[in-house]
Write a protein that holds these residues in place. Structure first.
Motif, short mmCIF file in Angstrom:
data_model
loop_
_atom_site.label_atom_id
_atom_site.label_comp_id
_atom_site.label_asym_id
_atom_site.label_seq_id
_atom_site.Cartn_x
_atom_site.Cartn_y
_atom_site.Cartn_z
N GLY A 124 -47.01 -22.54 -0.73
CA GLY A 124 -46.04 -21.47 -0.97
C GLY A 124 -44.95 -21.91 -1.92
O GLY A 124 -44.53 -21.14 -2.80
N SER A 125 -44.46 -23.13 -1.78
CA SER A 125 -43.42 -23.63 -2.68
C SER A 125 -43.93 -23.72 -4.11
O SER A 125 -43.24 -23.35 -5.06
CB SER A 125 -42.96 -25.01 -2.19
OG SER A 125 -42.01 -25.56 -3.09
N ALA A 126 -45.16 -24.20 -4.28
CA ALA A 126 -45.72 -24.31 -5.63
C ALA A 126 -45.91 -22.93 -6.25
O ALA A 126 -45.66 -22.73 -7.45
CB ALA A 126 -47.04 -25.06 -5.57
N LEU A 127 -46.37 -21.96 -5.44
CA LEU A 127 -46.53 -20.60 -5.96
C LEU A 127 -45.19 -20.01 -6.39
O LEU A 127 -45.10 -19.32 -7.42
CB LEU A 127 -47.19 -19.71 -4.89
CG LEU A 127 -48.71 -19.85 -4.73
CD1 LEU A 127 -49.17 -19.11 -3.50
CD2 LEU A 127 -49.43 -19.34 -5.96
N ARG A 128 -44.14 -20.28 -5.63
CA ARG A 128 -42.82 -19.76 -5.98
C ARG A 128 -42.34 -20.37 -7.32
O ARG A 128 -41.80 -19.65 -8.17
CB ARG A 128 -41.82 -20.08 -4.87
CG ARG A 128 -40.46 -19.42 -5.08
CD ARG A 128 -39.47 -19.82 -4.00
NE ARG A 128 -39.85 -19.30 -2.69
CZ ARG A 128 -40.31 -20.04 -1.69
NH1 ARG A 128 -40.47 -21.35 -1.87
NH2 ARG A 128 -40.61 -19.51 -0.53
N ASP A 129 -42.58 -21.66 -7.50
CA ASP A 129 -42.19 -22.29 -8.75
C ASP A 129 -42.95 -21.72 -9.93
O ASP A 129 -42.37 -21.42 -10.99
CB ASP A 129 -42.44 -23.80 -8.66
CG ASP A 129 -41.50 -24.49 -7.68
OD1 ASP A 129 -40.47 -23.87 -7.33
OD2 ASP A 129 -41.81 -25.62 -7.25
N GLN A 130 -44.26 -21.53 -9.75
CA GLN A 130 -45.04 -21.00 -10.86
C GLN A 130 -44.68 -19.56 -11.17
O GLN A 130 -44.65 -19.15 -12.34
CB GLN A 130 -46.53 -21.11 -10.53
CG GLN A 130 -47.04 -22.54 -10.40
CD GLN A 130 -46.76 -23.35 -11.65
OE1 GLN A 130 -46.77 -22.84 -12.76
NE2 GLN A 130 -46.50 -24.64 -11.47
N ALA A 131 -44.40 -18.76 -10.16
CA ALA A 131 -43.99 -17.38 -10.40
C ALA A 131 -42.69 -17.34 -11.18
O ALA A 131 -42.51 -16.49 -12.07
CB ALA A 131 -43.84 -16.64 -9.06
N SER A 132 -41.78 -18.26 -10.89
CA SER A 132 -40.51 -18.33 -11.62
C SER A 132 -40.76 -18.67 -13.09
O SER A 132 -40.14 -18.08 -13.99
CB SER A 132 -39.59 -19.36 -10.97
OG SER A 132 -38.39 -19.51 -11.69
N ARG A 133 -41.65 -19.61 -13.35
CA ARG A 133 -41.94 -19.99 -14.72
C ARG A 133 -42.63 -18.87 -15.50
O ARG A 133 -42.39 -18.68 -16.68
CB ARG A 133 -42.82 -21.25 -14.74
CG ARG A 133 -42.09 -22.53 -14.33
CD ARG A 133 -43.01 -23.74 -14.46
NE ARG A 133 -42.32 -24.98 -14.16
CZ ARG A 133 -42.18 -25.50 -12.96
NH1 ARG A 133 -42.69 -24.86 -11.92
NH2 ARG A 133 -41.51 -26.63 -12.78
N ALA A 138 -44.73 -12.48 -4.90
CA ALA A 138 -45.64 -11.71 -4.05
C ALA A 138 -46.85 -11.22 -4.83
O ALA A 138 -47.98 -11.20 -4.32
CB ALA A 138 -44.89 -10.53 -3.42
N VAL A 139 -46.61 -10.80 -6.08
CA VAL A 139 -47.72 -10.34 -6.93
C VAL A 139 -48.65 -11.50 -7.27
O VAL A 139 -49.87 -11.39 -7.21
CB VAL A 139 -47.17 -9.68 -8.20
CG1 VAL A 139 -48.31 -9.34 -9.16
CG2 VAL A 139 -46.39 -8.42 -7.85
N LEU A 140 -48.05 -12.64 -7.63
CA LEU A 140 -48.84 -13.82 -7.95
C LEU A 140 -49.68 -14.26 -6.76
O LEU A 140 -50.87 -14.55 -6.89
CB LEU A 140 -47.91 -14.95 -8.41
CG LEU A 140 -48.57 -16.29 -8.71
CD1 LEU A 140 -49.54 -16.18 -9.88
CD2 LEU A 140 -47.52 -17.35 -8.99
N SER A 141 -49.08 -14.31 -5.58
CA SER A 141 -49.80 -14.74 -4.38
C SER A 141 -50.93 -13.77 -4.05
O SER A 141 -52.05 -14.20 -3.72
CB SER A 141 -48.83 -14.83 -3.20
OG SER A 141 -47.80 -15.75 -3.45
N SER A 142 -50.66 -12.48 -4.12
CA SER A 142 -51.67 -11.48 -3.78
C SER A 142 -52.86 -11.58 -4.71
O SER A 142 -54.03 -11.54 -4.28
CB SER A 142 -51.07 -10.07 -3.84
OG SER A 142 -49.95 -9.96 -2.98
N ARG A 143 -52.57 -11.71 -5.99
CA ARG A 143 -53.66 -11.81 -6.96
C ARG A 143 -54.49 -13.07 -6.75
O ARG A 143 -55.72 -13.06 -6.84
CB ARG A 143 -53.06 -11.80 -8.38
CG ARG A 143 -54.09 -11.87 -9.50
CD ARG A 143 -54.76 -10.53 -9.69
NE ARG A 143 -55.82 -10.59 -10.68
CZ ARG A 143 -55.64 -10.45 -11.99
NH1 ARG A 143 -54.44 -10.26 -12.49
NH2 ARG A 143 -56.67 -10.48 -12.81
N THR A 144 -53.85 -14.15 -6.46
CA THR A 144 -54.56 -15.42 -6.29
C THR A 144 -55.41 -15.41 -5.02
O THR A 144 -56.54 -15.88 -5.01
CB THR A 144 -53.56 -16.58 -6.24
OG1 THR A 144 -52.69 -16.50 -7.37
CG2 THR A 144 -54.28 -17.91 -6.26
N VAL A 145 -54.86 -14.87 -3.92
CA VAL A 145 -55.63 -14.80 -2.67
C VAL A 145 -56.84 -13.88 -2.85
O VAL A 145 -57.96 -14.21 -2.39
CB VAL A 145 -54.74 -14.31 -1.52
CG1 VAL A 145 -55.57 -14.04 -0.26
CG2 VAL A 145 -53.66 -15.33 -1.21
#
Length: 604
Positions: free
Chosen positions: A92-101, A107-114
């Motif tokens: 979750g922390s890595a996803l948050r960092d990548q979404a920021s970059r 939430a969109v990034l996580s949903s798409r990846t899952v």
């Protein structure tokens, strides 16, 4: 000289016709476009949609920080060996960092990846594509993935709306079991997923296809049978509750979209099953397994877990109506000729099993009332109606009384208003019930005598009712089985002497028809069996059959059958209790052979 004139002519065209540079043209176009209201917002939305449709987030994550970010490809993390040292919080922390970059919501990034990872899990087996169940390895990987998804949900890092959109984009790559696990693990419910798609027709087609495959695979002997049963049960419960729940039973009104979708899926599955039955099914065929599994959902195990009691009852009543009215192509004349082929013993065990499951939910009085209502308000499939009547009298002890009362009401209505529909229904229902034998319903001969053989008969009100009865019986003659014509001749309706011509005309017509069929009027024997109308025995053969049947009854009960005693003891016995001298001889032969077999006095 000419050049100067050209320059002067060009300068005389005015400023409106002066050629502009490329920069000036672009500047003017941008200026005009900026005047449109909301133009910037629309462009941004279009760009986001374009990016989301063509962006591979897993590849993008690798491009942002290089090989070190391979751990963010969740479908790789689902390998237990690769993800042993990784926790959901770290992912979750890595996803948050990548979404920021990337400048996108986490939430969109996580949903798409899952969603992408689920597709890759479903496609990882290498087995044929016509499947709905996961294998053991896929199930293990999906379980790990859903743990990550649950963590993301709990920390507001997952969008169910975006996730549903992504799943519908790849619906053909999804296995139904994966969708079910999303529901069971509270990642996204079946209802939320189905409601998120506006195209009801496409959703129904997808569900119908996968439910048929599920039913086929559920009956196969596999280690996944229990999972398949649980899946089917959950889907059916959802569809029944949403498709047949009254608004007054709900805290909030269910969306019409979900109600329509649920009812459409259930109806399509039932129609598929009924169509398969009409084609004739081999026991080992996939269609047979699918129909058997689907009819199995009409049981207490599936419907017992529902929070509502009324919804299953409405669903069962609706299903019974659909069965009784499915493809009403048979005419009354067809039913009169063919109904002996629709007895309980000759009906598919799958269909009689469905009837019995439907009967368990509805009270006997409700069943008979429902049959009557359907017959009065719909065009019906007579094969299904009459096979249902046979199943009713076989399975329910109260059926004889209820059917007799129902037929009596039909006859009262028929003779009061010369209602032909009620008359047809009464005769067909009685004949069908009588086919199941005297242990569950009186014979047709006994019923006909009781209904029309006395001054209290339904027909005895006036000449009009007599004419109506004989007109009805005469219209049936071309389609009647010989046994019924014999009953009408040997046990005719009671008619006042001044109207004997009506009876005489009918008897002449019936005898003529029997002559055409080369059947003797007297050739009915002690044990009439209308169901055997297609195979009429010769008189001497019929006498032999009567003797054998009487002996069989005597051996089982120790008593001479009532029919034999009546023929033996009746004052008319020398002439036969029917217009046939053979009967008295048959009675004496039965008594003598039975006594000689058992060597004991007969109970007289």
């Amino acid at each position: 000289m000419s050049d100067s004139r050209a320059r002067n002519a060009a300068s005389g065209l005015g400023s409106g016709s002066r050629k502009r540079t490329w920069t000036e043209l672009l500047a003017g176009r941008v200026k005009r476009q900026l005047h449109g209201p909301g133009r910037e917002y629309k462009l941004q939305e279009s760009a986001v949609r374009l990016l989301r449709r063509h962006l591979n987030l897993n590849d993008l994550l690798l491009e942002v920080e290089g090989p070190a970010c391979k751990t963010l490809c969740l479908h790789q993390l689902m390998d237990p060996e690769a993800s042993a040292d990784l926790s959901s919080s770290l992912i979750g922390s890595a996803l948050r960092d990548q979404a920021s970059r990337l400048g996108v919501p986490v939430a969109v990034l996580s949903s798409r990846t899952v969603a992408s990872s689920i597709v890759q899990i479903c496609a990882s087996s290498g087995e044929p594509s016509h499947r709905v169940l996961l294998n053991a390895e896929q199930r293990k990987k999906l379980s790990s993935l859903l743990e990550v998804a649950q963590y993301l949900l709990a920390h507001s890092m997952f969008s169910r709306v975006s996730f549903c959109e992504e799943l519908w984009e790849v619906q053909d790559s999804l296995l139904l079991e994966a969708v079910w696990h999303l529901h069971v693990q509270n990642v996204v419910s079946l209802q939320e997923l189905l409601e998120s798609r506006a195209d009801t027709q496409a959703t129904v087609a997808w569900l119908f296809r996968d439910l048929c495959l599920l039913c086929e695979q559920m009956e196969a002997s596999t280690p996944h049978t229990e999972i398949a049963r649980a899946m089917l049960s959950d889907f059916v419960q959802l569809f029944v509750l949403r498709g047949f729940q009254k608004n007054s039973d709900l805290r909030s009104v269910e969306p019409a979209h979900m109600a329509q979708l649920s009812a459409a899926v259930l109806q399509r599955m039932l129609i598929f099953a009924l169509e398969a039955l009409t084609t004739g099914l081999q026991d080992a065929s996939p269609a047979y397994r699918a129909v058997k599994s689907w009819f199995g959902v009409f049981c207490g195990h599936t419907c017992g877990g529902m929070t509502s009691v009324d919804a299953p009852r409405r669903f069962f009543s609706h299903t019974l109506t659909q069965v009784l009215t499915h493809k009403p192509v048979l005419r009354v004349s067809d039913a009169v000729q063919m109904q002996r082929e629709w007895s309980f013993a000759k009906t598919s065990c799958l269909l009689t099993g469905l009837y019995r499951r439907l009967f368990e939910t509805l009270r006997p009085e409700e069943l008979v009332g429902h049959l009557q209502e359907v017959l009065e308000t719909h065009e019906v499939n007579w094969r299904h109606v009459l096979s249902c009547v046979s199943t009713l009298v076989i399975c329910l002890p109260e059926a004889q009384r209820l059917v007799n009362d129902w037929v009596a009401r039909l006859l009262v209505r028929a003779f009061e208003s010369c209602d032909l529909d009620s008359m047809v229904t009464a005769f067909l229902v009685v004949r069908q019930a009588a086919l199941e034998g005297p242990s569950v319903f009186p014979s047709y001969s006994d019923w006909f005598q009781a209904s029309f053989g006395s001054t209290r008969g339904f027909h005895s009100g006036s000449k009009k009712t007599l004419v109506f009865l004989f007109k009805f019986l005469s219209d049936l003659v071309p389609f009647e089985a010989p046994r019924y014509l014999q009953v009408h001749i040997l046990h005719p309706p009671l008619v006042p002497s001044k109207y004997r011509s009506l009876l005489a005309d009918y008897v002449a017509l019936a005898r003529t028809r029997l002559a055409e069929l080369q059947v003797s009027v007297e050739n009915m024997g002690l044990y009439e069996d209308p169901s055997s109308a297609g195979d009429i025995a010769e008189p001497h053969s019929q006498a032999h059959q009567d003797v054998e049947k009487a002996i069989t009854v005597f051996e089982h009960t120790g008593k001479i059958p009532v029919a034999v005693m009546e023929a033996r003891c009746s004052p008319r016995s020398e002439g036969g209790c029917r217009p046939c001298r053979r009967t008295a001889g048959t009675a004496r032969s039965c008594a003598q052979r039975a006594q000689s077999r058992h060597d004991r006095p007969l109970p007289v």
